[in-house]
Every structure is written in structure tokens, then in C-alpha cells.
Scaffold this motif. Structure first.
Motif, PDB file in Angstrom:
ATOM      1  N   GLU A   1       1.173  -1.301   0.133  1.00 42.26           N
ATOM      2  CA  GLU A   1       0.397   0.166  -0.087  1.00 42.26           C
ATOM      3  C   GLU A   1       1.124   0.882   0.416  1.00 42.26           C
ATOM      4  O   GLU A   1       0.221   2.005  -0.816  1.00 42.26           O
ATOM      5  N   TRP A   2       1.941   0.956   0.685  1.00 44.69           N
ATOM      6  CA  TRP A   2       3.262   2.564   1.123  1.00 44.69           C
ATOM      7  C   TRP A   2       3.649   3.135  -0.522  1.00 44.69           C
ATOM      8  O   TRP A   2       4.104   3.429  -0.896  1.00 44.69           O
ATOM      9  N   ASP A   3       4.015   1.180  -0.950  1.00 48.03           N
ATOM     10  CA  ASP A   3       4.448   1.570  -2.420  1.00 48.03           C
ATOM     11  C   ASP A   3       4.001   2.060  -3.311  1.00 48.03           C
ATOM     12  O   ASP A   3       4.497   3.079  -4.211  1.00 48.03           O
ATOM     13  N   ALA A   4       2.628   1.870  -3.426  1.00 44.77           N
ATOM     14  CA  ALA A   4       1.527   1.822  -4.411  1.00 44.77           C
ATOM     15  C   ALA A   4       0.597   3.720  -4.184  1.00 44.77           C
ATOM     16  O   ALA A   4       0.887   4.837  -5.449  1.00 44.77           O
ATOM     17  N   GLN A   5       1.250   4.481  -3.093  1.00 44.76           N
ATOM     18  CA  GLN A   5       0.573   5.301  -2.236  1.00 44.76           C
ATOM     19  C   GLN A   5       1.473   6.894  -2.632  1.00 44.76           C
ATOM     20  O   GLN A   5       1.920   7.643  -3.061  1.00 44.76           O
ATOM     21  N   ASN A   6       3.045   6.635  -2.760  1.00 42.05           N
ATOM     22  CA  ASN A   6       4.530   6.475  -3.359  1.00 42.05           C
ATOM     23  C   ASN A   6       4.865   6.229  -5.099  1.00 42.05           C
ATOM     24  O   ASN A   6       6.353   6.648  -4.723  1.00 42.05           O
ATOM     25  N   ALA A   7       3.813   6.519  -5.437  1.00 41.13           N
ATOM     26  CA  ALA A   7       4.733   5.831  -6.461  1.00 41.13           C
ATOM     27  C   ALA A   7       4.949   7.231  -7.658  1.00 41.13           C
ATOM     28  O   ALA A   7       4.999   8.557  -6.847  1.00 41.13           O
TER      29      ALA A   7
END
Length: 396
Positions: A301-307
């Protein structure tokens, strides 16, 4: 793209006793670093989470060459580490509850010091939510592993005994919660009279004694529990006249280690509590795989938010195309076929779902491996225009 940077260090109890990170020294470090960061200091841990590299020398100079182990992590590894920390996977007592409160307090201090940027806000809100969800879903609180709980387990029958609590922080508060209904005398000594009096709201029958009378009171008691943030000893050694049980919950130590050599004295420290948690730890470890799955979900989720900006722009553009094409197809069919409202809703949903299935693999690859792809090729394949707003910002 800014990544999360983690700087941490391990030190044994002797080193931690000599180099204490008090509240004031943490505040001073925030001012010295002068950058967005969250400083997490516990009895066994010193970590800094930041959005740019930490100047390690500012921290290591304080240890004056003493033996410490430094570790660093970046990006998702740093995020994963924080989620493991908040769930107690790196604690001496596996899954202990106190770390969740400590992470929350560290985050609050950073906010108060105006050192928490938007990225750190989102990271620590994610971490606290993950910690709370794990404890709720897997009912870990049914098998407590807090230091206060473990200490109470070792105290046995307290009927007719006297207990002195030195310090008025969270551990003393939790201990009072366990002792309030026990048939024993309770004394509280704190440098802050106001804080000591506040604890009496938990156990009204407890008696507050002046801090400078703590040694005299300890001589009369059967058990003494110390949990202060003092950088020095608060209970010097004295000759006991009866069996005495001491609990030192502080790092650096509150109680003189020389007590351990005296006959009739039992001294518990933070390092000895790890061995006392095995029974409940085994029960908690049954949930370990579930907790790790929860952590991996939140890392994704963090990875997706910080694309990256272009990555996020590309994904938004693809979803916009899906909405546009499925909407156009639905409008064309709606004009040709007589459908009920329910059938229209089903058709509209089915068209969009079909488009999503068709582009599932490209969307997944862009979302997880964008850095390995050629942006220009992606834009040509899916007719995605460059993000003009982002390009203009980068030229400023």
C-alpha cells in the motif's frame, strides 16, 4: 523520488546506561539535525526515520567510541522494518504491547517539534494503524507481554506486603492497574508531585511519599519498582534487613547493580524479562505469519501511494481510458437495446470489469516494475500524454 531513510543502532545495557537519551537530549538532536525526521528511542532501541540521509556523526560522537552496532535501511526495507517494530517483532519480548505507545509518542514528538513532513505523517499513520489492527485481529492482548504484566506475574501473593513505585510514567501506571485491587500497601515516589497525585486516580488508596524519602521508604518495603527517565541511579545500594525484590525497568539503570550481590535480594532488570515471556510468546508466535502478511499488505500500500509522478500519471491515464472506452461502449449499446435499470447497471459494471481484466497485466507491471520500463514506450503503447504539470514543475 524521496525515499524513507532509517538510521539505527544497537548497544548493550552497559553502554545504554552510560549514554542516556533523555527527553531533552532528543529535543536537542531534533534541533541539531534540522531536517524532517522521527526519532524513536526506547529502552533497547535508537532509530531515526527521515526523508533524507542522516548525518551519523552527530549521533556517534555522543558514544565517544563505545561499542555500538549501526544499521541503515532505505525505501521499502525501512518501511517494512518500522511495521515490524510497531508489531513487536524486533522487541526483546516478542509482540510486547508497549512499543505501540512508544512509536505513537515518538511520532507526536516529531509533530510537536515541527519535524514531520507529509511523507513521515503518512508513514507513521500507516504504522500505527497496522499495529492496532494486528493487536485487534489476532487478539494478542489476551496474552499480555507488557513489562508491567510480566513483573506482576513474578510478584506472587502480595497479601500484607508493601510495594514502592519510583517514577510516575507509563510503566508505573500499568503496574498500578495490576496492583490496585491487591491486599498490599502501595507507595508512590516521583520528582513530580503532580504526576504522582495523578496516579492515585488509578489506586486512590496508594500513598504518595516525597521523592527524597524514596530510600527510607524502600528500606521498609518488600518490593520496589523503579521506572524513571533519570540519567543516573535513583536507588543507591543499602543493606537490606529483610528479603527484598527489586524491579529496574529503566535504561540507563535506576537501581544500583550492587544489590544483586546482597543476600536476600532479587533484582530484575529489562534484560531478564525476555526469558520470562516464553509461554505467552509461543502463543503469540502462532500469529506471526498472519502479522507478516499484514505487514506485506501495508508495504505494498505504501509503495502504491508513493509511486513516482509519471508512474502515478500513467496509471491514472490508463484508468481514465478504461472509464472512457467502457462508457462509450455502454452508451452505444444503451441506444440499441431496451434494458431495465438493473440490466443497465449490470452491463455498465461488466464492461468496465472486462476492460480491467484486459489491462490487468500491464497495470500490474506499471504499478510494480515501472522503473524497469521505458517511459516513452509505455506512453506510446497506451497513448498516454506526458504529465505537463509535472514537467513544468521540474523546469522551475
Amino acid at each position: 523520488m524521496m525515499e524513507i531513510e532509517l538510521f539505527g543502532l544497537h548497544a548493550d545495557l552497559n553502554v545504554r546506561s552510560r549514554v542516556a537519551w533523555s527527553e531533552s537530549s532528543v529535543t536537542a538532536l531534533y534541533e541539531q539535525l534540522d531536517q524532517p525526521c522521527v526519532i524513536l528511542v526506547t529502552c533497547h532501541r535508537f532509530e531515526i526515520y527521515a526523508t533524507k540521509k542522516i548525518d551519523a556523526n552527530r549521533i556517534l560522537d555522543r558514544y565517544e567510541g563505545q561499542a555500538v552496532e549501526v544499521y541503515t535501511k532505505q525505501g521499502n526495507e525501512a518501511v517494512r522494518h518500522l511495521l515490524e517494530v510497531v508489531n513487536g517483532l524486533h522487541s526483546q519480548i516478542f509482540g510486547e504491547d508497549e512499543i505501540l505507545r512508544q512509536v505513537k509518542q515518538a511520532y507526536a514528538t516529531s509533530v510537536q517539534m515541527d519535524r514531520c513532513d507529509s511523507k513521515l505523517h503518512r508513514l507513521f499513520q500507516l504504522a500505527l494503524r497496522c499495529g492496532k489492527e494486528a493487536r485487534s485481529r489476532f487478539r494478542m492482548s489476551e496474552h499480555p507481554l507488557s513489562i508491567a504484566y510480566l513483573a506482576r506475574q513474578t510478584m506472587g501473593d502480595l497479601r500484607g506486603k508493601s510495594v514502592l513505585l519510583i517514577g510516575s510514567g507509563e510503566i508505573s501506571r500499568r503496574l498500578l492497574g495490576y496492583l490496585k485491587d491487591e491486599p498490599c500497601a502501595i507507595y508512590i515516589a516521583s520528582r513530580h508531585q503532580k504526576h504522582a497525585n495523578a496516579l492515585r486516580a488509578i489506586a486512590p488508596r496508594a500513598k504518595v511519599v516525597p521523592f527524597d524519602q524514596r530510600v527510607a521508604t524502600a528500606r521498609r518495603c518488600d518490593l520496589v519498582c523503579c521506572a524513571t527517565a533519570a540519567p543516573h541511579l535513583v536507588l543507591p545500594v543499602f543493606l537490606n534487613e529483610k528479603p527484598l525484590v527489586l524491579y529496574d525497568f529503566a535504561s540507563p539503570r535506576d537501581i544500583d547493580p550492587a544489590f544483586a550481590t546482597q543476600k536476600g535480594v532479587t533484582l530484575y532488570t529489562l534484560d531478564t524479562f525476555a526469558a520470562l515471556s516464553k509461554a505467552n510468546e509461543a502463543i503469540r508466535k502462532e500469529a506471526l505469519e498472519d502479522i507478516r502478511a499484514l505487514i506485506e499488505r501495508d508495504v505494498k500500500e505504501w509503495d502504491a501511494q508513493n509511486a513516482s509522478g509519471m508512474q502515478a500519471h500513467t496509471l491514472r491515464a490508463l484508468h481514465a481510458q478504461i472509464d472512457e472506452i467502457s462508457g462509450q461502449t455502454f452508451s452505444a449499446l444503451e441506444r440499441k437495446i431496451d434494458l431495465t435499470d438493473r440490466e443497465k447497471a449490470v452491463l455498465k459494471k461488466s464492461l468496465r470489469a472486462s476492460m480491467l481484466r484486459l489491462l490487468h497485466t500491464p497495470i500490474h507491471e506499471i504499478g510494480t516494475h515501472y522503473d524497469d520500463l521505458e517511459p516513452a514506450t509505455v506512453q506510446r503503447l497506451f497513448a498516454v500524454e506526458p504529465d505537463k504539470e509535472r514537467n513544468e514543475d521540474e523546469c522551475i
